[in-house]
Motif scaffolding. Sequence first.
Motif, PDB file in Angstrom:
ATOM      1  N   UNK A  24       0.741  -1.011   0.238  1.00 31.10           N
ATOM      2  CA  UNK A  24       0.085   0.090   0.199  1.00 31.10           C
ATOM      3  C   UNK A  24       0.862   1.447   0.047  1.00 31.10           C
ATOM      4  N   UNK A  25       1.994   1.170   0.743  1.00 28.38           N
ATOM      5  CA  UNK A  25       2.860   2.567   0.876  1.00 28.38           C
ATOM      6  C   UNK A  25       3.632   2.416  -0.697  1.00 28.38           C
ATOM      7  N   UNK A  26       4.376   1.574  -0.789  1.00 29.82           N
ATOM      8  CA  UNK A  26       5.160   1.477  -2.050  1.00 29.82           C
ATOM      9  C   UNK A  26       4.667   1.293  -3.409  1.00 29.82           C
ATOM     10  N   UNK A  27       3.484   0.595  -3.505  1.00 32.12           N
ATOM     11  CA  UNK A  27       2.914   0.202  -4.742  1.00 32.12           C
ATOM     12  C   UNK A  27       3.497  -1.064  -5.113  1.00 32.12           C
ATOM     13  N   UNK A  28       3.216  -1.393  -6.376  1.00 29.17           N
ATOM     14  CA  UNK A  28       3.530  -2.578  -7.013  1.00 29.17           C
ATOM     15  C   UNK A  28       4.802  -2.321  -8.159  1.00 29.17           C
ATOM     16  N   UNK A  29       5.445  -1.238  -7.979  1.00 30.05           N
ATOM     17  CA  UNK A  29       6.492  -0.999  -8.873  1.00 30.05           C
ATOM     18  C   UNK A  29       6.239  -0.414 -10.301  1.00 30.05           C
ATOM     19  N   UNK A  30       4.851   0.182 -10.530  1.00 28.95           N
ATOM     20  CA  UNK A  30       4.194   0.664 -11.513  1.00 28.95           C
ATOM     21  C   UNK A  30       5.433   1.794 -11.908  1.00 28.95           C
ATOM     22  N   UNK A  31       5.304   2.231 -13.146  1.00 33.84           N
ATOM     23  CA  UNK A  31       6.106   3.500 -13.413  1.00 33.84           C
ATOM     24  C   UNK A  31       5.054   4.579 -13.993  1.00 33.84           C
ATOM     25  N   UNK A  32       4.039   4.076 -14.087  1.00 38.14           N
ATOM     26  CA  UNK A  32       2.791   4.961 -14.565  1.00 38.14           C
ATOM     27  C   UNK A  32       1.964   5.217 -13.260  1.00 38.14           C
ATOM     28  N   UNK A  33       1.570   6.433 -13.127  1.00 41.01           N
ATOM     29  CA  UNK A  33       0.747   6.625 -11.981  1.00 41.01           C
ATOM     30  C   UNK A  33      -0.703   6.114 -12.252  1.00 41.01           C
ATOM     31  N   UNK A  34      -1.581   5.609 -11.111  1.00 41.33           N
ATOM     32  CA  UNK A  34      -2.735   4.989 -11.184  1.00 41.33           C
ATOM     33  C   UNK A  34      -3.646   5.931 -11.942  1.00 41.33           C
ATOM     34  N   UNK A  35      -4.604   5.490 -12.768  1.00 44.77           N
ATOM     35  CA  UNK A  35      -5.786   6.442 -13.325  1.00 44.77           C
ATOM     36  C   UNK A  35      -6.991   6.348 -12.417  1.00 44.77           C
ATOM     37  N   UNK A  36      -7.498   7.533 -12.630  1.00 45.68           N
ATOM     38  CA  UNK A  36      -8.941   7.606 -11.870  1.00 45.68           C
ATOM     39  C   UNK A  36      -9.769   6.280 -12.218  1.00 45.68           C
ATOM     40  N   UNK A  37     -10.546   5.921 -11.399  1.00 49.23           N
ATOM     41  CA  UNK A  37     -11.595   4.855 -11.757  1.00 49.23           C
ATOM     42  C   UNK A  37     -12.455   5.289 -12.932  1.00 49.23           C
ATOM     43  N   UNK A  38     -12.730   4.190 -13.789  1.00 47.09           N
ATOM     44  CA  UNK A  38     -13.815   4.377 -14.791  1.00 47.09           C
ATOM     45  C   UNK A  38     -13.015   4.866 -16.111  1.00 47.09           C
ATOM     46  N   UNK A  39     -11.774   5.283 -15.966  1.00 48.00           N
ATOM     47  CA  UNK A  39     -10.754   5.927 -17.281  1.00 48.00           C
ATOM     48  C   UNK A  39     -10.131   4.767 -17.865  1.00 48.00           C
ATOM     49  N   UNK A  40      -9.546   5.267 -18.959  1.00 50.46           N
ATOM     50  CA  UNK A  40      -8.882   4.227 -19.679  1.00 50.46           C
ATOM     51  C   UNK A  40      -7.694   5.149 -20.259  1.00 50.46           C
ATOM     52  N   UNK A  41      -6.532   4.619 -20.421  1.00 52.65           N
ATOM     53  CA  UNK A  41      -5.355   5.256 -21.367  1.00 52.65           C
ATOM     54  C   UNK A  41      -5.388   4.492 -22.582  1.00 52.65           C
ATOM     55  N   UNK A  42      -6.243   3.786 -23.038  1.00 50.98           N
ATOM     56  CA  UNK A  42      -6.193   2.981 -24.499  1.00 50.98           C
ATOM     57  C   UNK A  42      -6.741   3.861 -25.303  1.00 50.98           C
ATOM     58  N   UNK A  43      -6.289   4.212 -26.399  1.00 57.10           N
ATOM     59  CA  UNK A  43      -6.768   5.068 -27.411  1.00 57.10           C
ATOM     60  C   UNK A  43      -6.001   4.674 -28.780  1.00 57.10           C
ATOM     61  N   UNK A  44      -6.874   4.546 -29.638  1.00 59.02           N
ATOM     62  CA  UNK A  44      -6.393   4.339 -31.197  1.00 59.02           C
ATOM     63  C   UNK A  44      -7.374   5.341 -32.018  1.00 59.02           C
ATOM     64  N   UNK A  45      -6.812   5.832 -33.021  1.00 59.99           N
ATOM     65  CA  UNK A  45      -7.513   6.457 -34.063  1.00 59.99           C
ATOM     66  C   UNK A  45      -8.486   5.957 -34.621  1.00 59.99           C
ATOM     67  N   UNK A  46      -9.670   6.412 -35.042  1.00 60.19           N
ATOM     68  CA  UNK A  46     -10.590   5.839 -35.469  1.00 60.19           C
ATOM     69  C   UNK A  46     -10.425   4.976 -36.903  1.00 60.19           C
ATOM     70  N   UNK A  47      -9.556   5.468 -37.573  1.00 58.61           N
ATOM     71  CA  UNK A  47      -9.025   4.956 -38.886  1.00 58.61           C
ATOM     72  C   UNK A  47      -7.623   5.057 -39.046  1.00 58.61           C
ATOM     73  N   UNK A  48      -6.939   4.175 -40.193  1.00 59.83           N
ATOM     74  CA  UNK A  48      -5.688   4.267 -40.377  1.00 59.83           C
ATOM     75  C   UNK A  48      -4.675   4.416 -39.269  1.00 59.83           C
ATOM     76  N   UNK A  49      -4.592   3.363 -38.393  1.00 56.67           N
ATOM     77  CA  UNK A  49      -3.645   2.900 -37.260  1.00 56.67           C
ATOM     78  C   UNK A  49      -2.224   2.892 -38.002  1.00 56.67           C
ATOM     79  N   UNK A  50      -1.472   3.555 -37.262  1.00 56.20           N
ATOM     80  CA  UNK A  50       0.002   3.742 -37.662  1.00 56.20           C
ATOM     81  C   UNK A  50       0.927   2.839 -36.508  1.00 56.20           C
ATOM     82  N   UNK A  51       1.981   2.482 -36.939  1.00 59.40           N
ATOM     83  CA  UNK A  51       3.152   1.788 -35.898  1.00 59.40           C
ATOM     84  C   UNK A  51       3.078   2.780 -34.509  1.00 59.40           C
ATOM     85  N   UNK A  52       3.268   4.045 -34.775  1.00 56.79           N
ATOM     86  CA  UNK A  52       3.359   4.844 -33.642  1.00 56.79           C
ATOM     87  C   UNK A  52       2.144   4.784 -32.906  1.00 56.79           C
TER      88      UNK A  52
END
Length: 118
Positions: A24-52
């Motif tokens: 609880x104090x130190x976390x699990x070693x994640x490099x990213x800060x935790x997200x607010x509940x219900x949100x997601x960092x998963x994003x892709x463009x609606x069309x023409x997905x590129x390698x980047x």
Amino acid sequence: MASALIYLFVVLAVAAAVYLLASLVFGRGEQLAPLPPGSTPTRLPSADVEGSDVRAVRFQQVLRGYKVTEVDWVLDRLAGELDELHGRVAVLERQLDVAGQELDKARSAVTEGGAGDE
């Protein structure tokens, strides 16, 4: 014998309490800060997905890894993009074959027409 079992139980209970407090104090070693509940960092463009775009995808971390629904969604999107690109390539290859055949016919018609005039 009973005192040994009680001693073992106390040691396990203390170890579990120390582990939970440390996690609880130190976390699990994640490099990213935790997200607010219900949100997601998963994003892709609606069309023409590129390698980047794929390299920039991030998944919400849950207790035992990543959120399965987000990973499945990204894999489905990428599979659809790959299917679409393979379809486009097949159409373009057919068009190239047809154009090459028409070019060969035109060249042979010009060669036959030019040879007959002499």
